[in-house]
Scaffold this active site. Structure first.
Site, PDB file in Angstrom:
ATOM      1  N   LYS A  87       0.834  -1.210   0.000  1.00  0.00           N
ATOM      2  CA  LYS A  87       0.000   0.000   0.000  1.00  0.00           C
ATOM      3  C   LYS A  87       0.872   1.265   0.000  1.00  0.00           C
ATOM      4  O   LYS A  87       0.631   2.219  -0.761  1.00  0.00           O
ATOM      5  CB  LYS A  87      -0.915  -0.027   1.231  1.00  0.00           C
ATOM      6  CG  LYS A  87      -1.645   1.250   1.516  1.00  0.00           C
ATOM      7  CD  LYS A  87      -2.634   1.569   0.421  1.00  0.00           C
ATOM      8  CE  LYS A  87      -3.032   3.030   0.476  1.00  0.00           C
ATOM      9  NZ  LYS A  87      -4.426   3.249   0.678  1.00  0.00           N
TER      10      LYS A  87
ATOM     11  N   CYS B 286      -3.621  10.838   1.722  1.00  0.00           N
ATOM     12  CA  CYS B 286      -2.920   9.562   1.517  1.00  0.00           C
ATOM     13  C   CYS B 286      -1.552   9.772   0.887  1.00  0.00           C
ATOM     14  O   CYS B 286      -0.526   9.440   1.468  1.00  0.00           O
ATOM     15  CB  CYS B 286      -3.755   8.667   0.616  1.00  0.00           C
ATOM     16  SG  CYS B 286      -5.473   8.607   1.127  1.00  0.00           S
TER      17      CYS B 286
END
Ligand code: SAJ
Length: 422
Positions: free
Chosen positions: A212, A266
């Protein structure tokens, strides 16, 4: 099916859509959040965040009795933890929310339960979560000590959905399933298969964590390359948009688009989780962050130079007579999310330092947030285009791309997104 009740801890941008999608597959879902206000809103069948179509799915899930929100964890067969992982201090990951979520579910865990960490996490966070759970429940066994014989199964399955397309991507994207053991992974797959149509690919927890972080760092490095090119081209008097579109005609080149900086919760955060673990090695990743973080200041400098040019060309005017319009406040196109937005940072800096009028144009909101302290005026495209001396294009919203007013006026235009090229 081993999952009668599914609990989602953290009802934010990831947790709430995930809870709602499980509920839409007729699973009993208990959503848990520390925010009483959010819990109340959800229990009324409404939502406290912005995401297309989510209101309808949540409304149906609550009214049909499949989704219920609460502040206190209750027993369930699977727990998905989707709480924030911000950074603190010198970009160190802050696991406080994961720690309190783990400690809050520990008392209700029972043999056979599955605990999944979905929050974007630094490498090692899943093992840390397992340690917190084991510490709180010495009567249960965990994978780190009992392997395949453990009472509790644990996995890291990072969310990878794009804000604005969450409901579609939740179902269609492939999932990386990082179980602490193979049985943990298999149980996690059977949970996700309730709604995931993409492939569920098994790895270990550490690789899933790193995967991720790698995805978002890869995008950050790509954007930094584009942003660096835009600053180089500005110096060399080359149109960066033309340059990139030409270079992208090479079959193996795919350069991303420059902008005023990288926003959102993010991409501007996750690369630091790699840098903080391996500062010596993560040189490119760190530099990419620095390049992207420096871009808003570069844009502000360009605006200052434009003001100076106007004053140089018309000695009768003072800075007070120069009106600046900032087009776009959201962190990316066609959404109303202003959080962590470079466009907001740039607009605020301009309105706090410029002596003249500052307009903000943001078609996706009805009023400026209180933090603007009434120092800028929210106006429509036509007003801003006709009354401004400088136009700063910060977000490529669809409304701006088709606005002929932008092309037909005499203002100085600083186009950080290449809108005028499209
Ligand atoms: N941006 C550019 N140039 C580009 C692409 C993006 O300047 O060519 C800027 C955007 O304007 C925005 C920022 O980057 O300010 C981030 O936008 P984004 O659309 O790249 O990503 P997010 O933050 O909305 O979502 C990302 C996604 N990650 C990847 O595409 C690798 C999403 O799939 C993740 O689930 C999400 O982060 C997350 O939650 O981690």
């Amino acid at each position: 099916m081993p999952f009668t009740i599914i609990s989602v801890i953290g009802l934010g941008y990831i947790g709430l859509p995930t809870a709602a999608v499980f509920a839409s597959r007729k699973k009993q879902v208990i959503g848990v959040d520390v925010n009483q206000n959010a819990v109340d809103i959800i229990n009324r069948g409404q939502i406290h965040i912005v995401e297309p179509d989510l209101d309808m799915v949540v409304h149906a899930a609550v009214t049909e009795g499949y989704l219920r929100a609460t502040t206190q964890p209750e027993p369930a067969d699977a727990f998905l933890i989707a709480v924030p992982t911000p950074f603190k201090g010198e970009h160190e990951p802050d696991l406080a929310y994961i720690e309190s979520a783990s400690k809050s579910i520990a008392p209700v865990l029972k043999k056979g339960d599955l605990v999944i960490l979905e929050s974007t996490s630094p490498v090692g966070a899943t093992e840390q979560m397992a340690a917190w759970l084991a510490e709180a429940r010495p009567d249960l066994s965990f994978p780190q000590t009992h392997g395949e014989d453990s009472d509790i199964r644990i996995a890291h399955c990072p969310e990878r959905v794009l804000p604005g397309h969450v409901l579609r991507e939740l179902v269609q994207n492939d999932r990386v399933i990082g179980g602490m053991t193979p049985k943990c992974s298999q149980l996690a797959i059977s949970l996700y298969k309730i709604f995931v149509q993409g492939e569920c690919i098994v790895t270990n927890a550490r690789t899933a964590e790193m995967c991720k972080l790698t995805e978002n760092s890869s995008r950050d490095v790509g954007i930094a390359f584009a942003n660096e090119l835009s600053m180089i081209c500005d110096k060399l008097d080359i149109n960066v948009w033309e340059l990139i579109s030409l270079a992208n005609r090479h079959p193996r080149v795919n350069i991303l688009q420059p902008g005023p900086g990288v926003g959102g919760h993010c991409i501007a955060v996750d690369p630091w989780f790699i840098v903080s673990k391996t500062p010596e090695e993560a040189r490119l990743i760190r530099t990419a962050r620095e390049v992207n973080d420096s871009k808003p200041e570069w844009v502000i400098e360009k605006v200052k130079r434009a003001v100076a040019e106007i004053l140089r060309n018309d000695q009768k005017r003072t800075e007070k007579d120069v009106t600046i319009a900032c087009f776009g406040l959201a962190f990316k196109p066609d959404i109303d999310d202003l959080r962590e937005s470079p466009a907001v940072a740039i607009t605020k800096k301009i309105m706090n330092t410029h002596a003249g009028t500052v307009y903000a144009v943001e078609p996706n909101i009805k009023e400026l947030p209180k933090s603007f302290n009434n120092k800028a005026d929210l106006v429509d495209i036509t007003t801003a285009a006709s009354e401004s001396d400088i136009i700063v294009l910060l977000v490529d919203h669809k409304e701006f791309k088709i606005a002929k007013e932008l092309l037909n006026n005499k203002a100085l235009i600083i186009d950080t997104r290449g809108i005028l090229e499209q």
